[in-house]
Design an enzyme around this catalytic site. Structure first.
Site, PDB file in Angstrom:
ATOM      1  N   GLY A  10       0.832  -1.196   0.000  1.00 30.82           N
ATOM      2  CA  GLY A  10       0.000   0.000   0.000  1.00 30.82           C
ATOM      3  C   GLY A  10       0.869   1.249   0.000  1.00 30.82           C
ATOM      4  N   LEU A  36      -5.386 -10.211   5.896  1.00 27.56           N
ATOM      5  CA  LEU A  36      -6.137  -9.912   7.121  1.00 27.56           C
ATOM      6  C   LEU A  36      -7.588 -10.392   7.036  1.00 27.56           C
ATOM      7  CD1 LEU A  36      -4.922  -6.371   8.259  1.00 27.56           C
ATOM      8  CD2 LEU A  36      -4.060  -8.611   8.888  1.00 27.56           C
ATOM      9  N   ALA A  59      -5.234  -1.991   5.395  1.00 26.52           N
ATOM     10  CA  ALA A  59      -6.584  -1.568   5.775  1.00 26.52           C
ATOM     11  C   ALA A  59      -7.486  -1.668   4.556  1.00 26.52           C
ATOM     12  CB  ALA A  59      -6.577  -0.122   6.279  1.00 26.52           C
ATOM     13  N   TYR A  60      -8.768  -1.748   4.817  1.00 30.17           N
ATOM     14  CA  TYR A  60      -9.765  -1.596   3.745  1.00 30.17           C
ATOM     15  C   TYR A  60      -9.997  -0.091   3.640  1.00 30.17           C
ATOM     16  CZ  TYR A  60     -13.992  -2.087   1.008  1.00 30.17           C
ATOM     17  OH  TYR A  60     -14.930  -1.998   0.011  1.00 30.17           O
ATOM     18  N   TYR A 124     -16.644   3.120   6.685  1.00 25.57           N
ATOM     19  CA  TYR A 124     -15.181   3.050   6.831  1.00 25.57           C
ATOM     20  C   TYR A 124     -14.758   3.582   8.205  1.00 25.57           C
ATOM     21  CZ  TYR A 124     -10.338   4.682   6.226  1.00 25.57           C
ATOM     22  OH  TYR A 124      -9.003   4.953   6.405  1.00 25.57           O
TER      23      TYR A 124
HETATM   24  N1  LIG Z   1      -5.646   6.855   2.372  1.00 24.85           N
HETATM   25  C1  LIG Z   1      -6.050   7.808   3.204  1.00 24.85           C
HETATM   26  O1  LIG Z   1      -6.413   8.911   2.790  1.00 24.85           O
HETATM   27  C2  LIG Z   1      -6.036   7.560   4.687  1.00 24.85           C
HETATM   28  C3  LIG Z   1      -6.522   8.581   5.539  1.00 24.85           C
HETATM   29  C4  LIG Z   1      -6.494   8.361   6.907  1.00 24.85           C
HETATM   30  C5  LIG Z   1      -6.006   7.179   7.413  1.00 24.85           C
HETATM   31  N2  LIG Z   1      -5.567   6.208   6.570  1.00 24.85           N
HETATM   32  C6  LIG Z   1      -5.080   4.962   7.153  1.00 24.85           C
HETATM   33  O2  LIG Z   1      -3.702   4.844   6.853  1.00 24.85           O
HETATM   34  C7  LIG Z   1      -3.356   3.465   6.726  1.00 24.85           C
HETATM   35  C8  LIG Z   1      -2.629   3.233   5.423  1.00 24.85           C
HETATM   36  O3  LIG Z   1      -3.503   3.513   4.354  1.00 24.85           O
HETATM   37  P1  LIG Z   1      -3.007   3.713   2.855  1.00 24.85           P
HETATM   38  O4  LIG Z   1      -3.433   5.055   2.436  1.00 24.85           O
HETATM   39  O5  LIG Z   1      -1.585   3.305   2.731  1.00 24.85           O
HETATM   40  O6  LIG Z   1      -3.951   2.658   2.136  1.00 24.85           O
HETATM   41  P2  LIG Z   1      -3.726   1.798   0.819  1.00 24.85           P
HETATM   42  O7  LIG Z   1      -2.751   2.456  -0.084  1.00 24.85           O
HETATM   43  O8  LIG Z   1      -5.089   1.469   0.335  1.00 24.85           O
HETATM   44  O9  LIG Z   1      -3.019   0.499   1.385  1.00 24.85           O
HETATM   45  C9  LIG Z   1      -3.708  -0.435   2.154  1.00 24.85           C
HETATM   46  C10 LIG Z   1      -3.092  -1.762   1.870  1.00 24.85           C
HETATM   47  O10 LIG Z   1      -3.810  -2.737   2.620  1.00 24.85           O
HETATM   48  C11 LIG Z   1      -3.949  -3.862   1.792  1.00 24.85           C
HETATM   49  N3  LIG Z   1      -5.059  -4.704   2.175  1.00 24.85           N
HETATM   50  C12 LIG Z   1      -6.388  -4.529   1.947  1.00 24.85           C
HETATM   51  N4  LIG Z   1      -7.060  -5.589   2.388  1.00 24.85           N
HETATM   52  C13 LIG Z   1      -6.152  -6.446   2.897  1.00 24.85           C
HETATM   53  C14 LIG Z   1      -6.223  -7.724   3.485  1.00 24.85           C
HETATM   54  N5  LIG Z   1      -7.381  -8.376   3.592  1.00 24.85           N
HETATM   55  N6  LIG Z   1      -5.088  -8.315   3.913  1.00 24.85           N
HETATM   56  C15 LIG Z   1      -3.896  -7.702   3.757  1.00 24.85           C
HETATM   57  N7  LIG Z   1      -3.745  -6.510   3.178  1.00 24.85           N
HETATM   58  C16 LIG Z   1      -4.872  -5.889   2.763  1.00 24.85           C
HETATM   59  C17 LIG Z   1      -4.163  -3.317   0.406  1.00 24.85           C
HETATM   60  O11 LIG Z   1      -3.852  -4.327  -0.515  1.00 24.85           O
HETATM   61  P3  LIG Z   1      -4.554  -4.346  -1.953  1.00 24.85           P
HETATM   62  O12 LIG Z   1      -3.848  -3.272  -2.721  1.00 24.85           O
HETATM   63  O13 LIG Z   1      -4.281  -5.731  -2.413  1.00 24.85           O
HETATM   64  O14 LIG Z   1      -5.998  -4.038  -1.729  1.00 24.85           O
HETATM   65  C18 LIG Z   1      -3.177  -2.167   0.389  1.00 24.85           C
HETATM   66  O15 LIG Z   1      -1.906  -2.591  -0.068  1.00 24.85           O
HETATM   67  C19 LIG Z   1      -4.667   2.694   6.863  1.00 24.85           C
HETATM   68  O16 LIG Z   1      -4.810   2.270   8.190  1.00 24.85           O
HETATM   69  C20 LIG Z   1      -5.725   3.730   6.565  1.00 24.85           C
HETATM   70  O17 LIG Z   1      -6.958   3.421   7.172  1.00 24.85           O
HETATM   71  C21 LIG Z   1      -5.559   6.376   5.221  1.00 24.85           C
END
Ligand SMILES: NC(=O)c1ccc[n+]([C@@H]2O[C@H](COP(=O)([O-])OP(=O)(O)OC[C@H]3O[C@@H](n4cnc5c(N)ncnc54)[C@H](OP(=O)(O)O)[C@@H]3O)[C@@H](O)[C@H]2O)c1
Length: 290
Positions: A10, A36, A59-60, A124
């Site tokens: 991610g 997960l 995360a989802y 979410y």
């Molecule tokens: N993005 C935002 O704007 C944002 C804002 C606030 C907080 N956050 C938090 O920051 C953290 C990192 O988010 P990010 O932005 O890096 O998100 P991201 O780019 O969507 O990365 C999340 C990763 O989790 C993986 N994932 C999803 N389902 C999974 C499963 N069942 N088992 C294992 N891996 C799985 C995804 O894999 P796939 O690619 O295969 O789906 C993806 O590689 C998360 O906790 C998120 O809630 C994000």
């Protein structure tokens, strides 16, 4: 020290995997190596590796799709973090987990502190809050870093979407009444590195994390709107498209978003003497790397 990173493909996970290398032996696992949504198998992987620290960057994150894929969002964002935390409680292992500004309802008129009551307004946000509660209730040594509006040069995020639309559209209409702090994944990864690195100097990292366990807000500094974020992106990487600000009411989405989701980072500063960069400086540094 053995550090296991989940969601390593991610946006945040891959920045962590690059940044944390000097701290020890890294096991940077994507979904294929640690799923997960299949916790019996994930827990067997943990038993085999016996990490000292789990960093859960998986995360989802599909905010709108979560409104219909509730069960999967719950499994990944709520149940899995709770089970990871329970694993840590029964092993000599600590947990670092990331959560979201979307645990708040957005009705406050200033940045949220860790003392403010969560009240998520979409699926979410609700599942992420359930994940926080599961970790806190487990009693394991854990940090929960709440962050906001995460972007990097890879993956699907606001920056890469603007880059793509800016190159293909004549006009972009961007929401101008939601406030928050865009946060670069490398700002998060560096802050995470600095905290682990400083606590690892103490006799027991586990005890050091336990002493400071809890929720911390961790985002780049200063508030902006999506519209002004877009304008800042295009000031640094120009587009010929016309960029117009619109109210959220003209951009309906399946999931509601909080109008204000700024995060006050004072607790992070007080405990670890760490402040992340201003969001605009972080954006500039990110785009210089292109
Ligand atoms: N993005 C935002 O704007 C944002 C804002 C606030 C907080 N956050 C938090 O920051 C953290 C990192 O988010 P990010 O932005 O890096 O998100 P991201 O780019 O969507 O990365 C999340 C990763 O989790 C993986 N994932 C999803 N389902 C999974 C499963 N069942 N088992 C294992 N891996 C799985 C995804 O894999 P796939 O690619 O295969 O789906 C993806 O590689 C998360 O906790 C998120 O809630 C994000």
């Amino acid at each position: 020290m053995k550090i296991l990173i989940t969601g390593a493909q991610g946006q945040l996970g891959s920045s962590l995997a690059t940044t944390l290398t000097p701290l020890g032996t890294l096991f940077a696992f994507g979904r294929a190596e640690l799923d997960l949504a299949n916790m019996p198998s994930a827990l067997r992987t943990l038993e085999r590796i016996q990490p000292d620290l789990i960093i859960n960057a998986a995360a989802y994150t599909a905010v709108d799709r979560a409104e219909v894929e509730m069960e999967l969002a719950y499994q990944v964002n709520a149940e899995a973090p709770m089970l990871l935390a329970q694993y840590c409680s029964h092993h000599a292992c600590a947990l670092i987990h990331y959560s979201t500004d979307y645990v708040f309802n957005g009705q406050k008129d200033s940045a949220y502190t860790e003392e403010d009551e969560p009240d998520p307004i979409n699926v979410y946000g609700r599942t992420k809050r359930q994940g926080e509660v599961g970790i806190l209730e487990s009693g394991c040594p854990a940090f929960i870093f709440r962050t906001s509006w995460v972007y990097s040069l890879t993956g699907r995020n606001f920056l890469t979407t603007m880059q793509q639309l800016g190159a293909t559209r004549d006009e972009l209409r961007i929401v101008n009444d939601q406030w928050g702090s865009p946060t670069w994944t490398y700002s998060l990864a560096r802050a995470t590195f600095a905290i682990i690195d400083s606590l690892a100097q103490q006799p027991s990292l586990l005890k050091a994390i336990d002493q400071h366990r809890g929720i911390y807000h961790m985002s780049n500094q200063q508030l902006t709107t999506w519209y002004d974020f877009a304008r800042a992106i295009f000031a640094l990487a120009p587009t010929t498209a016309r960029v117009t600000g619109i109210p959220s009411s003209q951009y309906p989405t399946p999931a509601q978003r909080p109008a204000m989701s700024g995060l006050n980072n004072q607790k992070l500063k007080d405990h670890f003497d760490i402040s992340l960069a201003n969001w605009h400086d972080a954006l500039q540094e990110c785009l210089q790397n292109t």
